[in-house]
Motif scaffolding. Structure first.
Motif, mmCIF file in Angstrom:
data_model
loop_
_atom_site.group_PDB
_atom_site.id
_atom_site.type_symbol
_atom_site.label_atom_id
_atom_site.label_comp_id
_atom_site.label_asym_id
_atom_site.label_seq_id
_atom_site.Cartn_x
_atom_site.Cartn_y
_atom_site.Cartn_z
ATOM 1 N N ALA A 269 0.818 -1.219 0.000
ATOM 2 C CA ALA A 269 0.000 0.000 0.000
ATOM 3 C C ALA A 269 0.849 1.265 0.000
ATOM 4 C CB ALA A 269 -0.915 0.000 1.220
ATOM 5 N N GLU A 270 2.170 1.120 0.034
ATOM 6 C CA GLU A 270 3.045 2.285 0.165
ATOM 7 C C GLU A 270 3.778 2.587 -1.133
ATOM 8 O OE1 GLU A 270 4.485 2.876 4.602
ATOM 9 O OE2 GLU A 270 5.378 1.102 3.684
ATOM 10 N N ILE A 271 4.092 3.851 -1.300
ATOM 11 C CA ILE A 271 4.909 4.291 -2.429
ATOM 12 C C ILE A 271 6.199 4.882 -1.868
ATOM 13 C CG2 ILE A 271 5.105 5.999 -4.283
ATOM 14 C CD1 ILE A 271 2.168 5.494 -4.892
ATOM 15 N N TRP A 272 7.321 4.412 -2.395
ATOM 16 C CA TRP A 272 8.640 4.858 -1.960
ATOM 17 C C TRP A 272 9.279 5.692 -3.065
ATOM 18 C CZ3 TRP A 272 10.654 3.860 2.896
ATOM 19 C CH2 TRP A 272 9.908 2.968 3.685
ATOM 20 N N ILE A 273 9.897 6.792 -2.653
ATOM 21 C CA ILE A 273 10.548 7.725 -3.570
ATOM 22 C C ILE A 273 12.031 7.750 -3.239
ATOM 23 C CG2 ILE A 273 10.619 10.088 -4.426
ATOM 24 C CD1 ILE A 273 7.981 8.593 -4.987
ATOM 25 N N GLY A 274 12.852 7.297 -4.191
ATOM 26 C CA GLY A 274 14.271 7.149 -3.909
ATOM 27 C C GLY A 274 15.163 7.924 -4.852
ATOM 28 N N GLY A 275 16.401 8.088 -4.414
ATOM 29 C CA GLY A 275 17.395 8.761 -5.233
ATOM 30 C C GLY A 275 18.755 8.718 -4.578
ATOM 31 N N ASP A 276 19.776 8.944 -5.377
ATOM 32 C CA ASP A 276 21.139 9.041 -4.873
ATOM 33 C C ASP A 276 21.398 10.447 -4.368
ATOM 34 O OD1 ASP A 276 22.094 6.363 -5.639
ATOM 35 O OD2 ASP A 276 21.756 7.081 -7.683
ATOM 36 N N SER A 277 22.429 10.585 -3.534
ATOM 37 C CA SER A 277 22.874 11.904 -3.058
ATOM 38 C C SER A 277 24.394 11.886 -2.983
ATOM 39 C CB SER A 277 22.300 12.221 -1.668
ATOM 40 O OG SER A 277 20.908 12.319 -1.691
ATOM 41 N N VAL A 278 24.980 13.052 -3.180
ATOM 42 C CA VAL A 278 26.434 13.180 -3.095
ATOM 43 C C VAL A 278 26.762 14.512 -2.442
ATOM 44 C CG1 VAL A 278 26.539 14.106 -5.467
ATOM 45 C CG2 VAL A 278 28.593 13.140 -4.424
#
Length: 287
Positions: A269-278
């Motif tokens: 039921a969940e939506i995950w929002i991901g990304g890299d960081s530097v």
């Protein structure tokens, strides 16, 4: 008093291609006016100030500021702040990092160096009023019929989302800040025909959508390079309405010579929002 500081590029693994964030690692003793002055001085879309949590479940608390205003939640400051906190030696109490902010507790999961937050519930959803859609079309310099779908995407920031037919239309927009004054507008376009987005993205696939975000800046209408909160709300709308698969990659920042990548996944039921960081800059600030 010198305080530890990092400037983090978010939603990219390549420095200078994402959305920069100023992070003051110890905001203790600052009031809101001081935080706002520092944020405005950085001339970035957001700055954050890490604080001790007030809730026992949280690992840290954060206050998020943009030009002229404090935000209850924002996506790239969530990932960038967590990246800075972990890099500075922060240790979560459990498998998930728990961030305390204006909308409450936000869970963040780790996948190597990539972080992802659980999209907070929408405060407002459903279609926009027709008068809003016509105003947005006029402000974007397009015909009303070119907007093929629209919805409220309010998860703290008061985003209004509209969908165009193609990435080319999205990238060619030349918005009129006088018409869109005071509005937070998110624009999304598929790389293909509307509705023909059924194949699932896998790691390494090309982006399925191009996103642009326009909001009131300190000197008029501004465009955000990469926007976590908007992408979270867009994903809830697009996946829920059948416009997008359960897993996809969105591109943002192309019009600004950036190359932001947002990794979206629905898990249950969940939506995950991901990304890299530097981290690009680190040291101290004298505040």
């Amino acid at each position: 008093m010198p305080r530890r500081f990092k400037q983090v590029d978010v939603f990219t693994a390549v420095p200078l291609k994402g959305n920069p964030l100023a992070v003051v690692l110890d905001g203790t003793g600052f009031d809101a006016a001081q935080m706002q002055r520092f944020t405005d001085w950085t001339n970035l879309s957001e700055a954050t100030f890490l604080l001790p949590p007030t809730r026992p479940e949280a690992d840290y608390a954060v206050r998020i500021f943009g030009p002229g205003r404090e935000l209850p939640f924002a996506g790239h400051p969530t990932l960038g702040s967590c990246h800075a906190w972990l890099e500075a030696g922060g240790r979560p109490k459990a498998e998930l990092v728990m961030q305390e902010c204006g909308v409450g507790l936000v869970r963040i999961r780790r996948d190597g160096r990539r972080l992802a937050f659980a999209a907070p519930p929408l405060k407002k959803s459903g279609p926009l009023a027709e008068a809003d859609v016509e105003l947005i079309a006029r402000g974007l310099g397009i015909e009303r019929r070119e907007i093929v779908a629209h919805a409220w995407c309010d998860n703290g920031p008061n985003w209004r989302g509209v969908m165009l037919r193609s990435v080319e239309q999205v990238l060619s927009l030349k918005p009129d800040g006088r018409v869109l004054a005071g509005l937070d507008v998110g624009v999304v376009g598929p790389r293909g025909k509307v509705g023909v987005v059924g194949t699932r993205s896998a790691p390494g696939d090309e982006p399925l959508f191009e996103v642009r975000a326009f909001f009131p800046g300190a000197n008029g209408l501004a465009e955000d390079p990469v926007t976590g909160s908007l992408n979270a709300a867009l994903a809830q709308w697009l996946i829920g309405a059948g416009h997008a698969p359960d897993r996809y990659i969105a591109s943002q920042g192309t019009a600004l010579n950036r190359a932001g990548r947002v990794f979206v996944e629905r898990a249950g039921a969940e939506i995950w929002i991901g990304g890299d960081s530097v981290t690009v800059v680190e040291g101290t600030v004298a505040l």
